[in-house]
Write an enzyme that holds these catalytic residues in place. Structure first.
Site, PDB file in Angstrom:
ATOM      1  CD  GLU A 155      -9.979 -25.553 -22.650  1.00 28.89           C
ATOM      2  OE1 GLU A 155     -10.060 -24.857 -23.666  1.00 28.89           O
ATOM      3  OE2 GLU A 155     -10.969 -25.885 -21.967  1.00 28.89           O
ATOM      4  CB  CYS A 168      -9.450 -24.975 -12.151  1.00 33.78           C
ATOM      5  SG  CYS A 168     -10.426 -26.449 -12.525  1.00 33.78           S
ATOM      6  CB  CYS A 175     -12.743 -36.781 -18.963  1.00 33.94           C
ATOM      7  SG  CYS A 175     -13.354 -37.210 -17.311  1.00 33.94           S
ATOM      8  CB  CYS A 179     -20.296 -36.677 -16.041  1.00 37.55           C
ATOM      9  SG  CYS A 179     -19.391 -37.571 -14.736  1.00 37.55           S
ATOM     10  CB  CYS A 182     -19.183 -32.979 -17.557  1.00 32.01           C
ATOM     11  SG  CYS A 182     -17.509 -32.316 -17.473  1.00 32.01           S
ATOM     12  CB  SER A 294     -18.572 -34.839  -8.964  1.00 36.74           C
ATOM     13  OG  SER A 294     -17.515 -33.932  -9.150  1.00 36.74           O
ATOM     14  CB  CYS A 414     -17.916 -25.732 -12.779  1.00 36.02           C
ATOM     15  SG  CYS A 414     -18.004 -27.394 -12.120  1.00 36.02           S
TER      16      CYS A 414
END
Length: 448
Positions: A155, A168, A175, A179, A182, A294, A414
């Site tokens: 995406e 973005c 990933c 986290c 997320c 982050s 986000c």
């Protein structure tokens, strides 16, 4: 903005993360043992397979050296490589050409040879969603890399404002990290994106919003009105951890910032990392981009849960690497991202500790209202507490803007990105397709 935040505060999936008043006052909030054991199990995920080129390949996204190699493969004499690469570069990256026939200053013979061997195809846009605030999210399918790959999906999000347009981009399919707050972190890691696939996200975005010479934006599109390019900024804040794919990220930045093509300033390119300390110095030295961290917690015990890579590189080690980041100055500040989680990391004591930790680092602190997603265990901090937290940080001398949530209704905000490779549950997917939006999903739940 307060109204928008109410969407997050009533997340029915939120876990009971209660904190005693005494502990909150002391800044020592702790999650339950159950949460620690369930959410802090793993730090990283391994990729399922690697990329192998197959079939007729596209020249879109390639570096200058890669284009030279492609020219050599079809018999272009080496003495012509520099000139021919310059021609291809101009047409692909400045003009946005989709056909070799458009390259009017390239001889017909070479155009025919290029068309026989290569293409100028972009990755496929599977779907486009447009938020009520003008944010656009594209689900992009990369070309198949072999017989066992149907085409990985990522995406990419475009966030327009009156004076800038931010894209973005993703650096991995899925990933590496886990986290806990997320949505992307819940998706399996498929593989790293190549540098060409990273660059191609900008090419696709410019195609979709008409960001090429003589092109026009689609009817009704919200784009910057300051006379500049519609995409003026790039943030590596999409799917994936960029510094677990450093070779391809750095190579892509070289293409994105080339003044004879896409021409983005490196000061308008920001790479966000969860804290892959060994690669930070290299990023600054070779890519010379802006850096975002982050952070999300001021104590190791909490950050171990929220950002499990902290168990590998703790807060002190991370901040030491920030202080040593090449080019760090008041003009090139590091952005620290801090997601606001109700009752978890948002106390006044947390704000004061954040200020203490960052002492001596030229920094800006982005406070991010938590963006909920189906199944998330957290709630967004109350608006009054976010304002109080921001005020403490601001009075200490740090810019502390509260990031306005954008694209929440299309799960483009986000922490919400997650490709259709990992499907939403049936009810949530149906509601999003019918245009009900994320707010409706959270309000009615996702129990099926």
């Amino acid at each position: 903005m307060a109204t928008a935040l109410d969407i997050a505060k009533h997340n029915p999936n939120a876990a009971p993360l209660t904190v005693s008043d005494a502990a909150r006052a002391a800044g020592q909030e702790t999650l339950s043992k159950e949460t620690l054991s369930k959410e802090a199990i793993s730090i990283e995920k391994k990729a399922e397979f690697s990329v192998t080129a197959s079939g007729q390949s596209s020249l879109v996204g390639l570096t200058r050296e890669e284009l030279k190699g492609k020219l050599g493969q079809i018999g272009v004499p080496e003495r012509e490589h520099k000139m021919r690469v310059a021609q291809l570069w101009h047409w692909i990256y400045f003009r946005g050409a989709k056909s070799f026939d458009e390259m009017t200053n390239v001889g017909k013979g070479l155009r025919a040879a290029l068309a026989e061997a290569y293409t100028l195809e972009r990755p496929q846009v599977v779907s486009e969603q447009v938020s009520k605030d003008g944010t656009r999210k594209w689900l992009i399918r990369m070309p198949s890399t072999g017989p066992f790959d149907k085409g990985a999906e990522i995406e990419c999000v475009y966030i327009p404002e009156t004076d800038r347009g931010t894209l973005c981009v993703s650096s991995q399919v899925g990933c590496t990290l886990t986290c806990s707050f997320c949505h992307t972190g819940t998706q399996r890691l498929v593989r790293n994106l190549t540098s060409a696939e990273i660059v191609a996200q900008l090419i696709v975005a410019r195609d979709c919003i008409g960001d090429w010479p003589d092109a026009t934006p689609p009817e009704g599109a919200f784009v910057p009105t300051d006379g500049g390019r519609f995409v003026s900024n790039i943030v590596f804040m999409g799917m994936g951890e960029p510094l677990y794919n450093p070779d391809n990220v750095i190579a892509a930045i070289g293409v994105l910032s080339d003044n004879e093509g896409l021409g983005l300033s490196r000061r308008r390119i920001t790479v966000s990392t969860s804290g892959v300390v060994p690669q930070m110095e290299r990023l600054g030295a070779e890519a010379n981009t802006m850096l975002a961290i982050s952070l999300h917690a001021v104590r190791d015990d909490l950050r171990d849960v929220l950002v499990p890579i902290n168990r590998k590189y703790d807060i002190k080690e991370l901040l030491d690497a920030c202080r040593a980041y090449p080019g760090l100055s008041n003009a090139r500040r590091i952005t620290f991202e801090y997601v606001m989680l109700k009752g978890v990391n948002d106390s006044d004591a947390d704000a004061r500790e954040l200020v203490r930790l960052l002492k001596g680092i030229p920094a800006k602190i982005n406070l991010i209202p938590f963006n909920p997603w189906p199944g998330s265990k957290y709630e967004c901090s109350d608006w009054e507490q976010i304002e109080r937290f921001s005020e403490i940080v601001y009075k200490a001398g740090y810019a502390s803007p509260v990031r306005t949530p954008r694209g929440r209704d299309i799960l483009a905000a986000c922490g919400q990105l997650k490709s259709e490779t990992e499907k939403l549950r049936a009810r949530a997917r149906m509601m999003l397709e019918q245009g009900i939006g994320a707010e409706g999903v959270y309000a009615l739940g996702d129990s099926e």
